[in-house]
Design an enzyme around this catalytic site. Structure first.
Site, PDB file in Angstrom:
ATOM      1  NE  ARG B  53      -2.653  -2.556   2.947  1.00 44.15           N
ATOM      2  CZ  ARG B  53      -3.939  -2.771   3.107  1.00 44.15           C
ATOM      3  NH1 ARG B  53      -4.779  -1.773   3.166  1.00 44.15           N
ATOM      4  NH2 ARG B  53      -4.384  -3.996   3.213  1.00 44.15           N
ATOM      5  CB  THR B  54       3.627   2.440   2.132  1.00 45.60           C
ATOM      6  OG1 THR B  54       2.918   2.183   3.339  1.00 45.60           O
ATOM      7  CG2 THR B  54       4.414   3.717   2.284  1.00 45.60           C
ATOM      8  CE  LYS B  82      23.333 -10.364  -7.729  1.00 42.92           C
ATOM      9  NZ  LYS B  82      23.049  -9.238  -8.622  1.00 42.92           N
ATOM     10  NE  ARG B 103       7.729   0.736   5.248  1.00 42.18           N
ATOM     11  CZ  ARG B 103       6.465   0.307   5.371  1.00 42.18           C
ATOM     12  NH1 ARG B 103       6.221  -0.969   5.537  1.00 42.18           N
ATOM     13  NH2 ARG B 103       5.480   1.164   5.336  1.00 42.18           N
ATOM     14  CG  HIS B 131       5.271   5.097   8.354  1.00 42.29           C
ATOM     15  ND1 HIS B 131       5.647   5.642   7.146  1.00 42.29           N
ATOM     16  CD2 HIS B 131       4.376   4.127   8.069  1.00 42.29           C
ATOM     17  CE1 HIS B 131       4.997   5.008   6.180  1.00 42.29           C
ATOM     18  NE2 HIS B 131       4.218   4.093   6.708  1.00 42.29           N
TER      19      HIS B 131
END
Ligand SMILES: [Zn+2]
Lengths: 153, 304
Positions: B53-54, B82, B103, B131
């Site tokens: 959603r974000t 990696k 995020r 946030h």
């Protein structure tokens, strides 16, 4: 410090860290990375009776003066300590510790989920609060047992 | 906003917040008028933790401003596997994009990256940390429904790990808002958030029961209690049940109470509440687009 005490293990050039909270002397040595392997003379007094503190620890290191970084870190775990720089058997400088505003690259963050514990190319940075320190990245506040979080090189 | 990056809600003053919300309101009133504001702007979407959603909300926002995205894709297939450091990955992508959205599961990740990149960086959630863009859309929703002053705000649920809660609590200290935190003792606010609230002189009270305080609230912000935090399923069930609301609970509320939730919800808010005047959580989610458009607009503008 009395003359008598100084005479016990007089050093010619070096540092006497006095009035360390009882039981913290070995942590102080660990922070300074002093383990005697360099051949320097180190004497440690633990839980020595003291007028000011009932019991104190004392550390004397021959041939070593402390850097400001080292003094900053010491101030976190032994804020009451005094540092005497000795030159030619005389106390050349006497300083009380002042807590720094922040310490860089000295403590590790106890929060396992903190980015500083993820192998990234950053040094830890902690703000020094009135009663503890705070990670500048994850903001975790550490109040107890700071010595356990010191990352000794 | 004077800083180039948005890392934490703590850096936002009341004026910063109002500037974003005002622009969001303008955008909301006529989205099409902003469609060519940032043609050719490229937003880098760096989601090291899945959040559909974000991510979609940011994607929609930049597209509605005329821009485009580059997306690192799922973590599984990226260079992270990696063993490349986050600092390196972000420094590489900085070369492709005009702004970056991050995020990441580690707390402090955005703060660290901000020390390495020069393009504007938006923190879209760092572990249990911050946030701030969610907080701006929360504040937008609160302002639309109840105004931002002379408020009694209840914040209920997982206050310990809930980053949306931490950011909202910081931001509310800019306003004349009394904050009431309602949670089981095991999920109370963490030490660092308490410290900041105390330092900022916030008006804060803590409760373990919603009943004590519900009748005086203007806003009730409900968050999910995360099942994975509990080693024991029974313990979770017991606690989760106590910190949910339904129509019966809301009998004691003011008629104009605004109920919010950052979503996704599990069963903290009974579906029967959805159709009532109280429910504002879907509107809140929709507000994410204009608010993020406003923020991106401002950041890209300042960066020119
Ligand atoms: Zn940390």
């Amino acid at each position: 410090m009395s003359d008598h005490e100084l005479r016990v293990s007089k050093i010619r050039n070096g540092t006497v860290i006095d009035h360390i909270r009882g039981g913290q002397a070995l942590n102080v040595l660990a922070i300074l990375g002093i383990d005697g392997s360099e051949g320097e003379a180190v004497s440690v007094g633990m839980n020595v009776p003291s007028d000011r503190m009932s019991h104190k620890d004392i550390v004397k290191v021959e041939g070593r003066e402390l850097s400001q970084d080292e003094v900053d870190v010491l101030s976190l775990i032994a804020p009451e300590a005094t540092i005497n720089i000795i030159r030619e058997y005389e106390v050349a400088e006497k300083q009380h510790l002042e807590r720094p505003e922040r310490v860089v690259g000295v403590l590790s963050c106890p929060n396992h989920n903190c980015i500083t514990n993820a192998g990234e190319p950053v040094e830890t940075k902690f703000d020094v609060l009135d009663d503890g320190v705070r990670c500048e990245y994850c903001e975790t506040i550490v109040r107890d047992d700071l010595a356990a979080h010191i990352s000794v090189k | 906003m004077r800083e180039d990056h948005l890392i934490t809600a703590k850096q936002l003053s009341r004026a910063d917040i109002e500037a974003v919300l005002d622009r969001a309101a303008e955008i909301d009133a006529d989205v099409s008028a902003f469609g060519d504001r940032h043609e050719d702007a490229v937003l880098g979407l760096m989601f090291f933790e899945p959040s559909t959603r974000t991510k979609m909300s940011f994607e929609t926002a930049i597209k509605r401003l005329g821009g485009e995205t580059v997306d690192m894709g799922p973590v599984d297939s990226s260079s992270v596997k990696k063993g490349e450091s986050l600092a390196d990955t972000m420094r590489v992508v900085e070369g492709y994009a005009d702004a970056l959205v991050l995020r990441h599961p580690s707390q402090g990740a955005a703060k660290m990256v901000s020390e390495f990149v020069d393009v504007p960086l938006l923190n879209a959630g760092d572990g249990a940390g911050h946030h701030p863009t969610q907080t701006l859309l929360d504040l937008y929703t609160i302002r639309e429904n109840a105004g931002l002053d002379d408020l009694n705000v209840g914040i209920m649920g997982d206050l310990k790990y809930g980053r949306t809660v931490h950011s909202l609590a910081h931001a509310l200290t800019n306003f004349d808002a009394q904050q009431h935190f309602i949670s089981p003792e095991s999920l109370q606010l963490p030490r660092s958030v308490r410290y900041d609230l105390h330092e900022s002189g916030a008006m804060v009270r803590e409760h373990t029961e919603l009943d004590e305080i519900l009748p005086s609230l203007d806003v009730l912000y409900v968050t999910r209690i995360q099942r994975e935090r509990f080693p024991d399923e029974n313990e979770y069930q017991e606690i989760a049940g106590e910190y949910g609301i339904d129509l019966e609970t809301l009998d004691a509320a003011k008629d104009d109470l605004t109920v919010m939730h950052p979503l996704p919800r599990v069963d903290e808010i009974a579906p029967e509440v959805d159709g009532t005047e109280y429910a504002n959580y879907f509107e809140q989610a929709h507000n994410g687009v204009p608010v993020r458009m406003a923020l991106l607009d401002q950041m890209l503008e300042e960066d020119q």
